[in-house]
Design a protein around this motif. Structure first.
Motif, PDB file in Angstrom:
ATOM      1  N   ILE A  45      34.727  39.426  47.120  1.00 62.77           N
ATOM      2  CA  ILE A  45      35.983  39.168  46.423  1.00 62.77           C
ATOM      3  C   ILE A  45      36.973  40.325  46.543  1.00 62.77           C
ATOM      4  O   ILE A  45      38.182  40.143  46.354  1.00 62.77           O
ATOM      5  CB  ILE A  45      35.706  38.826  44.935  1.00 62.77           C
ATOM      6  CG1 ILE A  45      36.892  38.087  44.328  1.00 62.77           C
ATOM      7  CG2 ILE A  45      35.404  40.055  44.129  1.00 62.77           C
ATOM      8  CD1 ILE A  45      37.146  36.754  44.924  1.00 62.77           C
ATOM      9  N   LEU A  46      36.491  41.505  46.852  1.00 57.15           N
ATOM     10  CA  LEU A  46      37.344  42.698  46.800  1.00 57.15           C
ATOM     11  C   LEU A  46      38.634  42.599  47.621  1.00 57.15           C
ATOM     12  O   LEU A  46      39.694  42.976  47.125  1.00 57.15           O
ATOM     13  CB  LEU A  46      36.536  43.946  47.175  1.00 57.15           C
ATOM     14  CG  LEU A  46      35.466  44.316  46.145  1.00 57.15           C
ATOM     15  CD1 LEU A  46      34.636  45.500  46.636  1.00 57.15           C
ATOM     16  CD2 LEU A  46      36.082  44.608  44.789  1.00 57.15           C
ATOM     17  N   PRO A  47      38.615  42.058  48.846  1.00 56.84           N
ATOM     18  CA  PRO A  47      39.882  41.962  49.583  1.00 56.84           C
ATOM     19  C   PRO A  47      40.910  41.008  48.948  1.00 56.84           C
ATOM     20  O   PRO A  47      42.092  41.078  49.248  1.00 56.84           O
ATOM     21  CB  PRO A  47      39.467  41.440  50.962  1.00 56.84           C
ATOM     22  CG  PRO A  47      38.008  41.684  51.060  1.00 56.84           C
ATOM     23  CD  PRO A  47      37.474  41.668  49.669  1.00 56.84           C
ATOM     24  N   TYR A  48      40.459  40.134  48.069  1.00 55.94           N
ATOM     25  CA  TYR A  48      41.319  39.119  47.466  1.00 55.94           C
ATOM     26  C   TYR A  48      41.674  39.432  46.012  1.00 55.94           C
ATOM     27  O   TYR A  48      42.436  38.704  45.389  1.00 55.94           O
ATOM     28  CB  TYR A  48      40.630  37.750  47.520  1.00 55.94           C
ATOM     29  CG  TYR A  48      40.201  37.363  48.909  1.00 55.94           C
ATOM     30  CD1 TYR A  48      41.097  36.789  49.799  1.00 55.94           C
ATOM     31  CD2 TYR A  48      38.900  37.602  49.340  1.00 55.94           C
ATOM     32  CE1 TYR A  48      40.719  36.449  51.085  1.00 55.94           C
ATOM     33  CE2 TYR A  48      38.504  37.262  50.630  1.00 55.94           C
ATOM     34  CZ  TYR A  48      39.416  36.692  51.494  1.00 55.94           C
ATOM     35  OH  TYR A  48      39.040  36.358  52.762  1.00 55.94           O
ATOM     36  N   ILE A  53      44.500  38.685  40.767  1.00 54.95           N
ATOM     37  CA  ILE A  53      45.073  39.253  39.545  1.00 54.95           C
ATOM     38  C   ILE A  53      46.524  38.821  39.408  1.00 54.95           C
ATOM     39  O   ILE A  53      46.982  38.468  38.316  1.00 54.95           O
ATOM     40  CB  ILE A  53      44.912  40.779  39.531  1.00 54.95           C
ATOM     41  CG1 ILE A  53      43.430  41.142  39.410  1.00 54.95           C
ATOM     42  CG2 ILE A  53      45.715  41.409  38.398  1.00 54.95           C
ATOM     43  CD1 ILE A  53      43.115  42.600  39.678  1.00 54.95           C
ATOM     44  N   ASP A  54      47.262  38.804  40.520  1.00 57.15           N
ATOM     45  CA  ASP A  54      48.654  38.324  40.486  1.00 57.15           C
ATOM     46  C   ASP A  54      48.719  36.866  40.063  1.00 57.15           C
ATOM     47  O   ASP A  54      49.635  36.456  39.356  1.00 57.15           O
ATOM     48  CB  ASP A  54      49.313  38.484  41.861  1.00 57.15           C
ATOM     49  CG  ASP A  54      49.588  39.934  42.211  1.00 57.15           C
ATOM     50  OD1 ASP A  54      49.594  40.793  41.298  1.00 57.15           O
ATOM     51  OD2 ASP A  54      49.780  40.225  43.412  1.00 57.15           O
ATOM     52  N   ILE A  68      38.331  33.321  37.674  1.00 57.62           N
ATOM     53  CA  ILE A  68      38.779  34.638  38.137  1.00 57.62           C
ATOM     54  C   ILE A  68      38.203  35.721  37.246  1.00 57.62           C
ATOM     55  O   ILE A  68      37.621  36.703  37.722  1.00 57.62           O
ATOM     56  CB  ILE A  68      40.326  34.717  38.180  1.00 57.62           C
ATOM     57  CG1 ILE A  68      40.880  33.846  39.311  1.00 57.62           C
ATOM     58  CG2 ILE A  68      40.790  36.166  38.338  1.00 57.62           C
ATOM     59  CD1 ILE A  68      42.394  33.676  39.279  1.00 57.62           C
ATOM     60  N   LEU A  69      38.353  35.553  35.943  1.00 63.23           N
ATOM     61  CA  LEU A  69      37.855  36.572  35.012  1.00 63.23           C
ATOM     62  C   LEU A  69      36.335  36.621  34.997  1.00 63.23           C
ATOM     63  O   LEU A  69      35.747  37.702  34.869  1.00 63.23           O
ATOM     64  CB  LEU A  69      38.414  36.319  33.613  1.00 63.23           C
ATOM     65  CG  LEU A  69      39.915  36.575  33.498  1.00 63.23           C
ATOM     66  CD1 LEU A  69      40.463  35.987  32.214  1.00 63.23           C
ATOM     67  CD2 LEU A  69      40.224  38.056  33.590  1.00 63.23           C
ATOM     68  N   ARG A  70      35.687  35.482  35.131  1.00 60.99           N
ATOM     69  CA  ARG A  70      34.221  35.455  35.201  1.00 60.99           C
ATOM     70  C   ARG A  70      33.754  36.286  36.385  1.00 60.99           C
ATOM     71  O   ARG A  70      32.806  37.063  36.280  1.00 60.99           O
ATOM     72  CB  ARG A  70      33.737  34.016  35.339  1.00 60.99           C
ATOM     73  CG  ARG A  70      32.237  33.882  35.432  1.00 60.99           C
ATOM     74  CD  ARG A  70      31.846  32.406  35.625  1.00 60.99           C
ATOM     75  NE  ARG A  70      30.434  32.268  35.815  1.00 60.99           N
ATOM     76  CZ  ARG A  70      29.806  32.451  36.967  1.00 60.99           C
ATOM     77  NH1 ARG A  70      30.485  32.775  38.042  1.00 60.99           N
ATOM     78  NH2 ARG A  70      28.504  32.307  37.060  1.00 60.99           N
ATOM     79  N   LYS A  84      47.252  46.597  35.750  1.00 55.86           N
ATOM     80  CA  LYS A  84      47.606  45.179  35.605  1.00 55.86           C
ATOM     81  C   LYS A  84      46.478  44.387  34.937  1.00 55.86           C
ATOM     82  O   LYS A  84      46.731  43.518  34.103  1.00 55.86           O
ATOM     83  CB  LYS A  84      47.940  44.587  36.970  1.00 55.86           C
ATOM     84  CG  LYS A  84      48.625  43.256  36.879  1.00 55.86           C
ATOM     85  CD  LYS A  84      49.298  42.893  38.165  1.00 55.86           C
ATOM     86  CE  LYS A  84      50.176  41.705  37.921  1.00 55.86           C
ATOM     87  NZ  LYS A  84      50.971  41.339  39.053  1.00 55.86           N
ATOM     88  N   THR A  85      45.243  44.716  35.287  1.00 53.93           N
ATOM     89  CA  THR A  85      44.098  44.023  34.689  1.00 53.93           C
ATOM     90  C   THR A  85      44.015  44.303  33.197  1.00 53.93           C
ATOM     91  O   THR A  85      43.822  43.383  32.389  1.00 53.93           O
ATOM     92  CB  THR A  85      42.785  44.447  35.390  1.00 53.93           C
ATOM     93  OG1 THR A  85      42.887  44.126  36.782  1.00 53.93           O
ATOM     94  CG2 THR A  85      41.595  43.751  34.784  1.00 53.93           C
TER      95      THR A  85
END
Length: 152
Positions: A45-48, A53-54, A68-70, A84-85
């Motif tokens: 998931i790191l590259p995305y 988050i946006d 997303i948050l899970r 932002k998070t």
């Protein structure tokens, strides 16, 4: 399907294409699969992560926010995404309209970030303690566990 995709960044990229640009229903389904894939291989998931988050700032279905948050609660969020998070998770935690699952996952993301940003512990503790008396069983359970973690 998550097992079948394995640790393949190309296949995961195809899933993320659907997640970001698919139809309304396909995006919801892909969000669930995204969570399952990241349970097995969270590094994918790191590259995305920035784009995800946006996406939280947009009007999206609760299933997308929830997944997303899970997923974010199981990854080491890079420093570039901390501000932002933190802002988003505190806002949703204080919101009256967010579903319990979204709030609970956001609370966990914040608790994890408190390990790197201990100055947030007091603010998170105050918000959780304020909401526990009125929260659902799930909120109370997770909130209690996080309060114990924050005291360490």
């Amino acid at each position: 399907m998550a097992n079948q995709m394995g640790d393949d960044p190309a296949q995961f990229g195809q899933l993320m294409d659907i997640f970001f640009d698919g139809s309304y229903r396909a995006t919801q389904y892909s969000a669930h699969l995204l969570g399952k894939c990241c349970d097995l291989h969270p590094h994918l998931i790191l590259p995305y992560l920035g784009k995800m988050i946006d996406l939280l700032d947009e009007e999206v279905h609760d299933s997308l926010k929830r997944n997303i948050l899970r997923t974010m609660q199981f990854v080491d969020i890079p420093e570039e995404h901390w501000d932002k998070t933190v802002q988003y998770c505190f806002e949703l935690l204080q919101s009256k309209k967010e579903p319990v699952a979204v709030k609970v996952f956001g609370m966990t993301v914040l608790a994890n970030l408190c390990e790197k940003l201990p100055e947030l512990k007091n603010e998170l503790r105050i918000i959780i303690e304020d909401q526990i008396p009125y929260g659902s069983a799930g909120f109370k359970s997770r909130g209690g566990k996080i309060l114990k973690k924050l005291q360490q």
